[in-house]
Structures are given as C-alpha cells and as structure tokens.
Design an enzyme around this catalytic site. Sequence first.
Site, PDB file in Angstrom:
ATOM      1  N   LEU A 151      33.774  44.807  55.080  1.00 48.41           N
ATOM      2  CA  LEU A 151      32.562  44.294  55.737  1.00 48.41           C
ATOM      3  C   LEU A 151      32.106  42.962  55.150  1.00 48.41           C
ATOM      4  CD1 LEU A 151      29.938  44.671  53.694  1.00 48.41           C
ATOM      5  CD2 LEU A 151      30.108  47.027  54.402  1.00 48.41           C
ATOM      6  N   CYS A 261      31.905  38.791  46.158  1.00 45.75           N
ATOM      7  CA  CYS A 261      33.299  39.221  46.345  1.00 45.75           C
ATOM      8  C   CYS A 261      34.348  38.147  46.070  1.00 45.75           C
ATOM      9  CB  CYS A 261      33.471  39.766  47.752  1.00 45.75           C
ATOM     10  SG  CYS A 261      32.588  41.319  47.979  1.00 45.75           S
ATOM     11  N   LYS A 321      25.137  32.632  51.497  1.00 46.60           N
ATOM     12  CA  LYS A 321      25.409  32.376  52.918  1.00 46.60           C
ATOM     13  C   LYS A 321      24.214  32.891  53.713  1.00 46.60           C
ATOM     14  CE  LYS A 321      27.939  36.604  54.054  1.00 46.60           C
ATOM     15  NZ  LYS A 321      29.129  37.171  54.642  1.00 46.60           N
TER      16      LYS A 321
HETATM   17  N1  LIG Z   1      29.092  43.255  48.913  1.00 44.63           N
HETATM   18  C1  LIG Z   1      30.092  43.102  49.767  1.00 44.63           C
HETATM   19  O1  LIG Z   1      30.041  42.338  50.704  1.00 44.63           O
HETATM   20  C2  LIG Z   1      31.367  43.892  49.578  1.00 44.63           C
HETATM   21  C3  LIG Z   1      32.295  43.961  50.625  1.00 44.63           C
HETATM   22  C4  LIG Z   1      33.447  44.719  50.446  1.00 44.63           C
HETATM   23  C5  LIG Z   1      33.700  45.353  49.249  1.00 44.63           C
HETATM   24  N2  LIG Z   1      32.802  45.243  48.230  1.00 44.63           N
HETATM   25  C6  LIG Z   1      33.080  45.959  46.975  1.00 44.63           C
HETATM   26  O2  LIG Z   1      32.340  47.174  46.986  1.00 44.63           O
HETATM   27  C7  LIG Z   1      31.910  47.494  45.651  1.00 44.63           C
HETATM   28  C8  LIG Z   1      30.383  47.628  45.624  1.00 44.63           C
HETATM   29  O3  LIG Z   1      29.840  46.367  45.942  1.00 44.63           O
HETATM   30  P1  LIG Z   1      28.282  46.178  46.288  1.00 44.63           P
HETATM   31  O4  LIG Z   1      28.120  44.760  46.692  1.00 44.63           O
HETATM   32  O5  LIG Z   1      27.859  47.266  47.200  1.00 44.63           O
HETATM   33  O6  LIG Z   1      27.653  46.405  44.829  1.00 44.63           O
HETATM   34  P2  LIG Z   1      26.102  46.548  44.441  1.00 44.63           P
HETATM   35  O7  LIG Z   1      25.989  45.989  43.086  1.00 44.63           O
HETATM   36  O8  LIG Z   1      25.243  46.042  45.552  1.00 44.63           O
HETATM   37  O9  LIG Z   1      25.881  48.135  44.393  1.00 44.63           O
HETATM   38  C9  LIG Z   1      26.484  48.977  43.458  1.00 44.63           C
HETATM   39  C10 LIG Z   1      25.552  50.158  43.236  1.00 44.63           C
HETATM   40  O10 LIG Z   1      26.220  51.131  42.428  1.00 44.63           O
HETATM   41  C11 LIG Z   1      25.263  51.743  41.578  1.00 44.63           C
HETATM   42  N3  LIG Z   1      25.957  52.410  40.477  1.00 44.63           N
HETATM   43  C12 LIG Z   1      26.646  51.852  39.445  1.00 44.63           C
HETATM   44  N4  LIG Z   1      27.130  52.807  38.634  1.00 44.63           N
HETATM   45  C13 LIG Z   1      26.762  54.000  39.165  1.00 44.63           C
HETATM   46  C14 LIG Z   1      26.954  55.362  38.784  1.00 44.63           C
HETATM   47  N5  LIG Z   1      27.654  55.676  37.698  1.00 44.63           N
HETATM   48  N6  LIG Z   1      26.413  56.311  39.563  1.00 44.63           N
HETATM   49  C15 LIG Z   1      25.707  56.006  40.663  1.00 44.63           C
HETATM   50  N7  LIG Z   1      25.488  54.739  41.072  1.00 44.63           N
HETATM   51  C16 LIG Z   1      25.997  53.753  40.328  1.00 44.63           C
HETATM   52  C17 LIG Z   1      24.374  50.595  41.159  1.00 44.63           C
HETATM   53  O11 LIG Z   1      23.126  51.039  40.687  1.00 44.63           O
HETATM   54  C18 LIG Z   1      24.269  49.814  42.478  1.00 44.63           C
HETATM   55  O12 LIG Z   1      23.154  50.235  43.240  1.00 44.63           O
HETATM   56  C19 LIG Z   1      32.457  46.391  44.756  1.00 44.63           C
HETATM   57  O13 LIG Z   1      33.709  46.788  44.248  1.00 44.63           O
HETATM   58  C20 LIG Z   1      32.661  45.240  45.724  1.00 44.63           C
HETATM   59  O14 LIG Z   1      33.666  44.341  45.315  1.00 44.63           O
HETATM   60  C21 LIG Z   1      31.626  44.550  48.367  1.00 44.63           C
END
Ligand SMILES: NC(=O)c1ccc[n+]([C@@H]2O[C@H](COP(=O)([O-])OP(=O)(O)OC[C@H]3O[C@@H](n4cnc5c(N)ncnc54)[C@H](O)[C@@H]3O)[C@@H](O)[C@H]2O)c1
Length: 432
Positions: A151, A261, A321
């Site tokens: 996404l 990312c 962005k």
């Molecule tokens: N943001 C994007 O556009 C996007 C798109 C595709 C993939 N990703 C990938 O998805 C993953 C998550 O990204 P995000 O942007 O959602 O991150 P984020 O930082 O917005 O959210 C991560 C969440 O995980 C929680 N967390 C951490 N450790 C935890 C635990 N032990 N138990 C419960 N909750 C816990 C944190 O409190 C936080 O709310 C990453 O690997 C990222 O690379 C992100």
Amino acid sequence: MKIAVVGSGYVGLVAGACLAENGNEVVCVDKDPAKIRLLQRGKIPIYEPGLEELVRRNRSEKRLTFTTALERGVRNAQIIFIAVGTPTGEDGSADLQHVLAVARDTARAMNVYKVIVNKSTVPVGTAAKVRDVVRRETTHPFSVVSNPEFLKQGAAIEDFMKPDRVVIGAEDPRGAELMKELYAPFTRTGAPIMLMDCASAELCKYAANAMLATRISFMNEVANVCESVGADVDQVRRAVAADRRIGPSFLFPGIGYGGSCFPKDVKAMLRFAAEKSYKFAILDAVEAVNDRQKLRLLTKLQTQFGSLKGKQIALWGLAFKPRTDDMREAPSVPLIQGLLAGGASVHAYDPEAMKVARSLFGSKISYADNSYTALTGADALVIVTEWNEFREPDFARMRKLLRNPIIFDGRNLYNPEQIRAHGFTYISIGRP
Ligand SMILES: NC(=O)c1ccc[n+]([C@@H]2O[C@H](COP(=O)([O-])OP(=O)(O)OC[C@H]3O[C@@H](n4cnc5c(N)ncnc54)[C@H](O)[C@@H]3O)[C@@H](O)[C@H]2O)c1
C-alpha cells in the site's frame, strides 16, 4: 474469519480496518496504550484519507476492536498478522526486534493451530527466523506466511481493497489455503494472488521499492543534467514516458524520495546483499543521488542569495508527500536544518503535518495558519510537498504578501512561462 493484527500503525490499522470491512472479525493490537485508548474512542492517530470513516463504521458494527492485550487477541484469532515497524538498525539492516518479539509473544499465547503472517517488510530469511522462535515457544501446530504489503500512504485504503497483486509466501498448503480464502474478496476484480516460497515473497517488497526509488533517482539525475545543458525535463519526461516499455509512473523529478519505506528498504536491501558479499552498485548510487537531491533547493537558494543569514523563508509542505502527515525522512527536514544552519528563519505551512513538524522542530521554526500567512514578509517561497491546494493559488495575493517575489519549486507545480508572467522569479527542477 477471526483475525488479530499486531501493530496498529499505517499498515496494521489499514489492514485491520479493510479486513473488517470485508466481514472479518478483527482485533488490532498495539503495545502503545495511548494509541489504543485513542482508537477505542474512535479517534485515528494518523492522517490517512478514508481511514477514520472505515474504522468508525467497523467499530460500531463490532467487527473491529482495539487492545493492548496481545494474548487475548491471539487466542481468539485463526490468523495473526505481524505489522510492526522494521526500522533501520545501526548497521543499515532492518531491525527485527519488534517482529521477533511479537512472534515470541504470539507463540506463548497460542492454544490451537494458527497462521502467523508477516506483513512487515523484512529481509529474506525472516520467515525462517519467526518459525524458529515460534517452534521454541509452543507445541501447537502453526504455519508461517510471508505477505508483504504494497500500500501507498495517502491511498492506502484503495490499495488494500483493490491491490495490484497479493503476494503470499508459504511453505505449507494449510496456511496458503487460508490466506487465499481471506484475500479472495479483495481480488474479485482479477488481481492475481501470487503464491510463492517465503524467500521470494520477502524479496518482492524490497525489489519493488528499490525499483521505484531507482526511477525517482534516475529522473532526478536526468533533471539535473537538463539544468546543465539547457534542456527541459518536462519535455524529456513526456517523451520517455510515452515509450510503452517504460511507462509514465514515478518519472516526475523533484527533491528526492522520503517516507518510512523507500529510504529504509533501500538501505536494508544494500545491507542484506552485502552480507552475501554482493555489492548492489545501482542501489548505492540511488541512495547517494537521493541524499544529494534533498539539498538541491538549498543549493539553489544559496546561489540566489549568496548568504542565507537573516532571510525569512516561507515553506509550503512538510510531509514527505501529499495526503499524509508523515515526515519520516521527508526532504523538508534536511532543508529546514540547512536553512536554520545558514541563519535563515522558516515560516512553514502544511495542511496535515503541522503537529508532526512541531514535535520535530518545536520553536526553531514558526508555523502558519494557512498557506498565505506563511508568505507575509518572506524573502522567498519554497515549495516542498505537492499538496493539491498549492497547485492553483492566487498569484496576485502571493505577490503582495511576499517581500521578494521568488519561488523555489521543488515539485514543478507551475508552468514557468505563466508564473513569470505573474511577475515571479521562478526556479524549479530541471526546467529553464
Ligand atoms: N507505511 C507504509 O506505507 C508501509 C507500506 C508497506 C509496508 N510497510 C511496512 O510495514 C511495517 C509497519 O510499518 P508502519 O508504517 O505501519 O509502522 P508504524 O511505525 O506506523 O507502526 C508500527 C506499530 O507497531 C507497534 N508495535 C511495535 N512493537 C510492538 C509490539 N511488540 N507489540 C504490539 N505493537 C507493537 C508500534 O507501537 C506502532 O504503533 C514496516 O515493516 C514497514 O516497512 C509500511
């Protein structure tokens, strides 16, 4: 199906809400109690178009709940998604501590067969590590599946509900079948569900992001060459994009990619290739070009003014962005730091990222109520993020407010001839 999503950030919250929207019973888990309290009150901790409404509807229909209690969430679910952060570690690799901690806690909470799905972006071999961790902690049967998320922030709901493809890496048929069933409603329009081994699934996400980052850095280099030789990158881009082998996406030059990312995934891919003694030379260059491009406007400002000391700079856009409030690795950050280091003051405006900016810069910069008040008395306007509201502003009003009618446009929003006809000095990227 009954689902737990662990990690309620951009990916977890969107995935949880969209899975609930298609009729599943979803519990979103996060270790941050403040975030969960907010979500339980129907508030959204991030800005993502359409998400608030989706969360509200599914909450009120009792298909979507929020908790900090991982154990309860896991016990009631057939499928557990891991969607926690994988930030850049000290050596550039993806830091897996959160993923492995969730895997361990999930295993400890297991009561019957579960599918543990890794949705976080993780290097090849992580599914095997998760499998080892879980096996150490439980005797219950389980499948580990790799399901990278593609996404885009700003269009996350649309991307999740109507994906281009769904990638499922699985080593056993039971987990694969449940995942195919779960995703069937999202792929009714014909998008493929691609079944593959976990290593390939894990690599897909890095390869896709690396490719997109490469296109951006490549086009930024082309734009810089255009400036040197007196060509117009708009014309060059249109001609290049018309080639069906190339296509038009991700060819707009600017001031570099940012976000949570691309920078982190490029670094991680470089790192895990290097660990296998492979030098990913193109990606090295992509990263170096991007770092340099983020400072391109600063260099142009220095060239224009000589010294930045005492200059008041209006900044339009802070988020990396449009349609997000995310400032992670945003080009605005090194630009602001450079302006402040040069002795300039910054008066900034962004439709969504002001709160985030305040947490980063505090009182080092000032914050405008709207795009026009940012301009009052400024020596120049610098455009950093291409929000729609900046595309057709009232140029006469802008001229009156600015002390000097100079625009440095990092996103090539305007037609140079038209804007010069309005009496502005206009400096953009790769265009005369
Ligand atoms: N943001 C994007 O556009 C996007 C798109 C595709 C993939 N990703 C990938 O998805 C993953 C998550 O990204 P995000 O942007 O959602 O991150 P984020 O930082 O917005 O959210 C991560 C969440 O995980 C929680 N967390 C951490 N450790 C935890 C635990 N032990 N138990 C419960 N909750 C816990 C944190 O409190 C936080 O709310 C990453 O690997 C990222 O690379 C992100």
